[in-house]
Design a protein around this motif. Sequence first.
Motif, PDB file in Angstrom:
ATOM      1  N   VAL A  49     -71.797  -1.554 -12.400  1.00  0.00           N
ATOM      2  CA  VAL A  49     -73.077  -1.654 -13.119  1.00  0.00           C
ATOM      3  C   VAL A  49     -73.275  -0.422 -14.003  1.00  0.00           C
ATOM      4  O   VAL A  49     -73.707  -0.520 -15.154  1.00  0.00           O
ATOM      5  N   VAL A  50     -72.953   0.774 -13.447  1.00  0.00           N
ATOM      6  CA  VAL A  50     -73.067   2.011 -14.239  1.00  0.00           C
ATOM      7  C   VAL A  50     -72.130   1.971 -15.439  1.00  0.00           C
ATOM      8  O   VAL A  50     -72.504   2.335 -16.560  1.00  0.00           O
ATOM      9  N   ILE A  51     -70.890   1.510 -15.217  1.00  0.00           N
ATOM     10  CA  ILE A  51     -69.941   1.373 -16.325  1.00  0.00           C
ATOM     11  C   ILE A  51     -70.486   0.400 -17.362  1.00  0.00           C
ATOM     12  O   ILE A  51     -70.364   0.610 -18.578  1.00  0.00           O
ATOM     13  N   GLY A  52     -71.115  -0.672 -16.866  1.00  0.00           N
ATOM     14  CA  GLY A  52     -71.708  -1.651 -17.777  1.00  0.00           C
ATOM     15  C   GLY A  52     -72.808  -1.051 -18.635  1.00  0.00           C
ATOM     16  O   GLY A  52     -72.953  -1.388 -19.816  1.00  0.00           O
ATOM     17  N   GLN A  53     -73.592  -0.136 -18.031  1.00  0.00           N
ATOM     18  CA  GLN A  53     -74.645   0.534 -18.802  1.00  0.00           C
ATOM     19  C   GLN A  53     -74.038   1.335 -19.959  1.00  0.00           C
ATOM     20  O   GLN A  53     -74.539   1.310 -21.084  1.00  0.00           O
ATOM     21  N   GLY A  54     -72.959   2.053 -19.674  1.00  0.00           N
ATOM     22  CA  GLY A  54     -72.283   2.795 -20.741  1.00  0.00           C
ATOM     23  C   GLY A  54     -71.739   1.879 -21.812  1.00  0.00           C
ATOM     24  O   GLY A  54     -71.803   2.187 -23.010  1.00  0.00           O
ATOM     25  N   PHE A  55     -71.220   0.716 -21.389  1.00  0.00           N
ATOM     26  CA  PHE A  55     -70.693  -0.253 -22.358  1.00  0.00           C
ATOM     27  C   PHE A  55     -71.804  -0.818 -23.238  1.00  0.00           C
ATOM     28  O   PHE A  55     -71.599  -1.071 -24.432  1.00  0.00           O
ATOM     29  N   LEU A  56     -72.996  -0.987 -22.654  1.00  0.00           N
ATOM     30  CA  LEU A  56     -74.127  -1.492 -23.450  1.00  0.00           C
ATOM     31  C   LEU A  56     -74.490  -0.515 -24.566  1.00  0.00           C
ATOM     32  O   LEU A  56     -74.794  -0.922 -25.693  1.00  0.00           O
ATOM     33  N   TYR A  57     -74.447   0.789 -24.242  1.00  0.00           N
ATOM     34  CA  TYR A  57     -74.715   1.789 -25.280  1.00  0.00           C
ATOM     35  C   TYR A  57     -73.650   1.729 -26.376  1.00  0.00           C
ATOM     36  O   TYR A  57     -73.956   1.859 -27.564  1.00  0.00           O
ATOM     37  N   TYR A  58     -72.400   1.532 -25.941  1.00  0.00           N
ATOM     38  CA  TYR A  58     -71.326   1.409 -26.929  1.00  0.00           C
ATOM     39  C   TYR A  58     -71.574   0.213 -27.845  1.00  0.00           C
ATOM     40  O   TYR A  58     -71.427   0.307 -29.082  1.00  0.00           O
ATOM     41  N   ARG A  59     -71.951  -0.925 -27.257  1.00  0.00           N
ATOM     42  CA  ARG A  59     -72.213  -2.121 -28.072  1.00  0.00           C
ATOM     43  C   ARG A  59     -73.380  -1.901 -29.027  1.00  0.00           C
ATOM     44  O   ARG A  59     -73.363  -2.385 -30.165  1.00  0.00           O
ATOM     45  N   MET A  60     -74.389  -1.163 -28.550  1.00  0.00           N
ATOM     46  CA  MET A  60     -75.553  -0.899 -29.394  1.00  0.00           C
ATOM     47  C   MET A  60     -75.145  -0.106 -30.638  1.00  0.00           C
ATOM     48  O   MET A  60     -75.534  -0.447 -31.760  1.00  0.00           O
ATOM     49  N   PHE A  61     -74.327   0.949 -30.441  1.00  0.00           N
ATOM     50  CA  PHE A  61     -73.859   1.737 -31.584  1.00  0.00           C
ATOM     51  C   PHE A  61     -72.866   0.939 -32.431  1.00  0.00           C
ATOM     52  O   PHE A  61     -72.863   1.051 -33.665  1.00  0.00           O
ATOM     53  N   ASP A  62     -72.031   0.151 -31.783  1.00  0.00           N
ATOM     54  CA  ASP A  62     -71.023  -0.638 -32.505  1.00  0.00           C
ATOM     55  C   ASP A  62     -71.672  -1.688 -33.391  1.00  0.00           C
ATOM     56  O   ASP A  62     -71.144  -2.022 -34.458  1.00  0.00           O
ATOM     57  N   ASP A  63     -72.816  -2.250 -32.946  1.00  0.00           N
ATOM     58  CA  ASP A  63     -73.516  -3.249 -33.762  1.00  0.00           C
ATOM     59  C   ASP A  63     -74.042  -2.630 -35.050  1.00  0.00           C
ATOM     60  O   ASP A  63     -74.130  -3.301 -36.087  1.00  0.00           O
ATOM     61  N   VAL A  64     -74.434  -1.340 -34.966  1.00  0.00           N
ATOM     62  CA  VAL A  64     -74.896  -0.663 -36.181  1.00  0.00           C
ATOM     63  C   VAL A  64     -73.725  -0.441 -37.128  1.00  0.00           C
ATOM     64  O   VAL A  64     -73.797  -0.776 -38.322  1.00  0.00           O
ATOM     65  N   HIS A  65     -72.623   0.133 -36.561  1.00  0.00           N
ATOM     66  CA  HIS A  65     -71.411   0.355 -37.357  1.00  0.00           C
ATOM     67  C   HIS A  65     -70.265   0.627 -36.386  1.00  0.00           C
ATOM     68  O   HIS A  65     -70.438   1.384 -35.417  1.00  0.00           O
ATOM     69  N   GLY A  67     -67.778   2.506 -36.619  1.00  0.00           N
ATOM     70  CA  GLY A  67     -67.488   3.938 -36.562  1.00  0.00           C
ATOM     71  C   GLY A  67     -68.389   4.662 -35.587  1.00  0.00           C
ATOM     72  O   GLY A  67     -67.958   5.593 -34.888  1.00  0.00           O
ATOM     73  N   LEU A  68     -69.671   4.247 -35.504  1.00  0.00           N
ATOM     74  CA  LEU A  68     -70.600   4.860 -34.557  1.00  0.00           C
ATOM     75  C   LEU A  68     -70.179   4.567 -33.119  1.00  0.00           C
ATOM     76  O   LEU A  68     -70.326   5.409 -32.229  1.00  0.00           O
ATOM     77  N   GLY A  69     -69.656   3.341 -32.900  1.00  0.00           N
ATOM     78  CA  GLY A  69     -69.181   2.990 -31.559  1.00  0.00           C
ATOM     79  C   GLY A  69     -68.030   3.869 -31.118  1.00  0.00           C
ATOM     80  O   GLY A  69     -68.019   4.386 -29.993  1.00  0.00           O
ATOM     81  N   TYR A  70     -67.058   4.068 -32.009  1.00  0.00           N
ATOM     82  CA  TYR A  70     -65.919   4.939 -31.680  1.00  0.00           C
ATOM     83  C   TYR A  70     -66.369   6.384 -31.511  1.00  0.00           C
ATOM     84  O   TYR A  70     -65.875   7.102 -30.626  1.00  0.00           O
ATOM     85  N   ALA A  71     -67.316   6.814 -32.354  1.00  0.00           N
ATOM     86  CA  ALA A  71     -67.826   8.185 -32.240  1.00  0.00           C
ATOM     87  C   ALA A  71     -68.519   8.387 -30.891  1.00  0.00           C
ATOM     88  O   ALA A  71     -68.367   9.441 -30.250  1.00  0.00           O
ATOM     89  N   TYR A  72     -69.260   7.373 -30.434  1.00  0.00           N
ATOM     90  CA  TYR A  72     -69.929   7.442 -29.128  1.00  0.00           C
ATOM     91  C   TYR A  72     -68.904   7.625 -28.013  1.00  0.00           C
ATOM     92  O   TYR A  72     -69.084   8.464 -27.121  1.00  0.00           O
ATOM     93  N   ILE A  73     -67.802   6.853 -28.056  1.00  0.00           N
ATOM     94  CA  ILE A  73     -66.770   6.949 -27.019  1.00  0.00           C
ATOM     95  C   ILE A  73     -66.122   8.336 -27.030  1.00  0.00           C
ATOM     96  O   ILE A  73     -65.916   8.953 -25.973  1.00  0.00           O
TER      97      ILE A  73
END
Length: 380
Positions: A49-65, A67-73
């Motif tokens: 579930v915790v890993i899923g929370q981190g993935f949700l943040y990644y998806r949120m940034f990835d939806d914007v762009h 590049g933001l998703g990769y930068a977040y990771i």
Amino acid sequence: MAQKKAKAIAGPASQAKDGVEWELASQWAKGWKFLKWSVTALIVIAFFVVIGQGFLYYRMFDDVHPGLGYAYIVILALILGILVGRPLISFLAMPVAARPPAIVIDPKNPDPKALAERLKYDLKYLKMLDANPLVAEERPAIAEGIARGRALLDRAGRATNADALMISADLEAFEKEHIEALLKPLDKQVESLIHAEAVGVGVATAVSMNGTVDAFIVLWRNANLVARISRIYFGRPHLMGSLRILRDVAAIVVVSRALEDVTDITGDVIGGLLGRMGGLVAGPLMDGGINAMMTLKLGYLAKRRCRSFKGWSAGQAKAISEEALEGVKKESGSVVTDLLKACGGLTSHAARATEKALAGSKSAWGLVQSWFGGGKPAGA
């Protein structure tokens, strides 16, 4: 032959009562095993579930762009590497401490072989202390202790059962004077560190308003705590002991994230009873207090493992857990007091800011009403 058969037949009937007791013990063991596996499964689920929370943040940034998703990771990996990976590497880089033998010495009738085995470990432990930079000033005392320990070991090797009682008393005095006395200053440093880290975790998670951030804070501070304890004692447990410490850290991180929802609900309930500010303060403070208590327990368990002077076996697990809980009880009042003091200023600032905001909004609304002639009649 007939007598032997008769004895063989009579045996089970005479042990029927014992059989019932063993059956109850077997059922209890099965139930305990099921409980442990259930808790482990829940921890694993919560971890995902915790890993899923981190993935949700990644998806949120990835939806914007993308590049933001990769930068977040990349940023998340760097932060984890610096704040979590570095203390874990420091912990694993510590020399493996001598493993205490699980020896039980009967104070009334000690076994000379057990005494000799314990003395051999004491000598290993003194040599390990000699390598610790924090006790460098005590090296003459350590050398004296090693010399006395060797003499006592020589006596234990030649001892009969009649001499064992006196040697056992000398062994107890030797450990108090030449080992426990050296460990007391280190113990005080570790206990002060555990207290400070528990308060720090409590304050940080009380101020934070996000469960994922809480989990990250708990992971960082607890990993750092374990690494610093191992540095003070200049040793860490063997591989399985180290894995158990890391497992305890992971479990506390997951539990801290899972408890966020519970404390939020508690804050809502208290808010309904005591007002909005009561709810805003109670939930976070409860969250911080629980995380502080869990950090305390982890600290005392890590201290017991890294100190490695007393044996750690399955038979002693209950006593060790009780010892850790006693440490938590002893320090809990002081930790919660310091937590409330630290958070008191923050909550009072928040309360004053809220009052100012509400007063400002009322003044602004009154001004708007006066523009449109919407003022309340006199005496309303």
